[in-house]
Each structure stands twice: as C-alpha cells, then as structure tokens.
Write an enzyme that holds these catalytic residues in place. Structure first.
Site, PDB file in Angstrom:
ATOM      1  CG  HIS A 133     -22.943  22.132 -96.793  1.00  0.00           C
ATOM      2  ND1 HIS A 133     -23.613  21.979 -96.872  1.00  0.00           N
ATOM      3  CD2 HIS A 133     -23.357  23.294 -96.910  1.00  0.00           C
ATOM      4  CE1 HIS A 133     -24.841  21.277 -96.814  1.00  0.00           C
ATOM      5  NE2 HIS A 133     -25.253  23.036 -96.468  1.00  0.00           N
TER       6      HIS A 133
ATOM      7  N   GLY B 201     -13.661  21.414-101.479  1.00  0.00           N
ATOM      8  CA  GLY B 201     -13.075  20.455-101.742  1.00  0.00           C
ATOM      9  C   GLY B 201     -13.719  19.223-102.605  1.00  0.00           C
TER      10      GLY B 201
ATOM     11  CG  ASP C 103     -21.812   8.717 -96.754  1.00  0.00           C
ATOM     12  OD1 ASP C 103     -21.459   9.593 -96.770  1.00  0.00           O
ATOM     13  OD2 ASP C 103     -21.809   7.960 -96.453  1.00  0.00           O
TER      14      ASP C 103
ATOM     15  CG  HIS D 157     -10.549  16.860 -99.727  1.00  0.00           C
ATOM     16  ND1 HIS D 157     -12.045  16.114 -99.095  1.00  0.00           N
ATOM     17  CD2 HIS D 157     -11.257  16.659-100.814  1.00  0.00           C
ATOM     18  CE1 HIS D 157     -11.764  15.280-100.011  1.00  0.00           C
ATOM     19  NE2 HIS D 157     -11.927  15.592-101.084  1.00  0.00           N
TER      20      HIS D 157
ATOM     21  CE1 TYR E 175      -9.504   9.884 -90.323  1.00  0.00           C
ATOM     22  CE2 TYR E 175     -11.185  11.029 -92.080  1.00  0.00           C
ATOM     23  CZ  TYR E 175     -10.459  10.660 -91.006  1.00  0.00           C
ATOM     24  OH  TYR E 175     -12.046  10.931 -89.782  1.00  0.00           O
TER      25      TYR E 175
ATOM     26  CG  HIS F 299     -12.645   7.103-102.651  1.00  0.00           C
ATOM     27  ND1 HIS F 299     -11.603   7.846-102.731  1.00  0.00           N
ATOM     28  CD2 HIS F 299     -13.205   7.534-102.016  1.00  0.00           C
ATOM     29  CE1 HIS F 299     -11.303   8.724-101.705  1.00  0.00           C
ATOM     30  NE2 HIS F 299     -13.152   8.957-101.279  1.00  0.00           N
ATOM     31  NE  ARG F 300     -15.419  12.082-103.558  1.00  0.00           N
ATOM     32  CZ  ARG F 300     -14.750  12.465-103.029  1.00  0.00           C
ATOM     33  NH1 ARG F 300     -14.000  12.910-103.521  1.00  0.00           N
ATOM     34  NH2 ARG F 300     -15.116  11.935-101.763  1.00  0.00           N
TER      35      ARG F 300
END
EC number: 3.6.1.66
Length: 203
Positions: free
Chosen positions: A14, A17, A74, A160, A162, A188-189
């Site tokens: 949801h 960002g 996650d 978005h 941190y 990281h993503r």
C-alpha cells in the site's frame, strides 16, 4: 530460476513510495507495476519474525485475492547499537493512532542511540527481501542490503521511511537528499532486484 514472462506485476504494498521505486526499475523492462491500492486489498497482518516470512504473507494474500503474480517486499533498517532494531519492526516504530509517521520513528531511533551513548559513526544497513510468487505457488526469494550510517538531523525531503537519516557508505548525502534515480542505483531494494534480474531475462 523461473522466468517472469508477463507484462503486469502486482506489487503487494500500500506504500506508493515503494510502488514508484519498483515502477522506475521495472518499467524500462516493459513491466507495468500495480499495487494493492489498485485492487482495494486489505493490508495483511505481518506476524512473522523474519523479512522473508512477512514478505510471503503479503505475496500470498495478493496472489490469492487477484490471481496475478505478485512481488512482495519486506524491508527495514537495522541499526547497530539497537540490538538489530528496528529490523522487521521498522514500520511498527512509525505507527500512530492516525497512521504511520516516520518522523516519530526516526526521532525515536536517534533518541535511543543517544540514550545508549552509541559510538559514532552509528552504522546501519537497509535490508530488503523480495519474494516473487506465481499463482501456482512457485516462488523465488532475493535479498539485498545497503550499508551506511545513521545521521542527525534529518536531511532531505525525497524518498520515504527512514531515508532522511540514512547516509549510504561512500556518500555524503542521505537517501532523502538523493534523486530517485540515484538512490535506485544504491538501495537495498535495487540490489535485491539486481539479484532477481534473471527472472526478467536480464541476467
């Protein structure tokens, strides 16, 4: 590794960002990313104590509800000196009665580091686990991490979560100060997606 042959992928989130980040990375590969918001899906309760476990909960819920292949992420920030926190509870630290407020979460993280007199630099890493699940139950799991440190005060208005307090290693600006395109090369993503490239014929 199974190849992803479709042109539409449900990003089980949801968080718009996150959706924007995935679309920026996967869009050039000819993939249209949609989100849980497009299908008015409820947000499943994340009850696992690992990144992979929570990603699986989100992916299974999205696939079951729509019949589309789903990519669940996650992720969280792990701050040295806080005993691995916030970690899988990264978003929980931002919960308020009126929704998530990451300024509160970032302030809490810094205050706890100060209270513990954590040494500087205050190293940290963003971790991402991606779980790609097909309607037949097959899944592939990929992991990426971005090393860096926590800085204060908050810096930057982009990104978005941190991002405004995380400065990646080798750089003098936070993720919150970087353009999305620049961050997408370091995040990281992005690293987890790079590991997943073979699924999209980009190995």
């Amino acid at each position: 590794m199974r190849r992803f042959e479709g042109s539409e992928l449900l990003i089980a989130t949801h968080n718009l960002g996150k959706l924007e980040e995935f679309q920026a990375i996967l869009g050039p590969l000819g993939i249209t990313c949609r989100s849980n918001v497009d299908f008015d899906l409820p947000e499943p309760e994340e009850t696992e104590q690992t990144f992979e476990g929570n990603a699986r909960i989100k992916a299974v819920a999205a696939v079951t509800a729509t019949g589309l292949p789903a990519l669940a992420d996650d992720s969280g920030i792990i701050i040295d000196g806080l005993d691995g926190a916030p970690g899988v509870h990264t978003a929980d630290w931002a919960e308020t009665p009126t929704g998530r407020d990451f300024k509160i979460a970032m302030t809490r993280a810094w205050q706890e580091l100060e209270a513990r007199k954590a040494p500087t630099p205050r190293t940290a890493r963003f971790h991402a686990t991606l779980l790609l699940r097909w309607p037949d139950g097959h899944e592939e799991v990929f992991v990426g991490e971005a090393e860096g440190q926590v800085v204060w005060p908050m810096r930057g208005a982009t990104g978005h979560g941190y991002d405004p307090i995380f400065m990646p290693a080798g750089h003098d600006r936070t993720f919150g100060e970087m353009a999305l395109e620049e961050k997408n090369h370091l995040s990281h993503r992005a690293k987890a997606l790079a590991a997943m490239a073979a699924c999209f014929g980009k190995a």
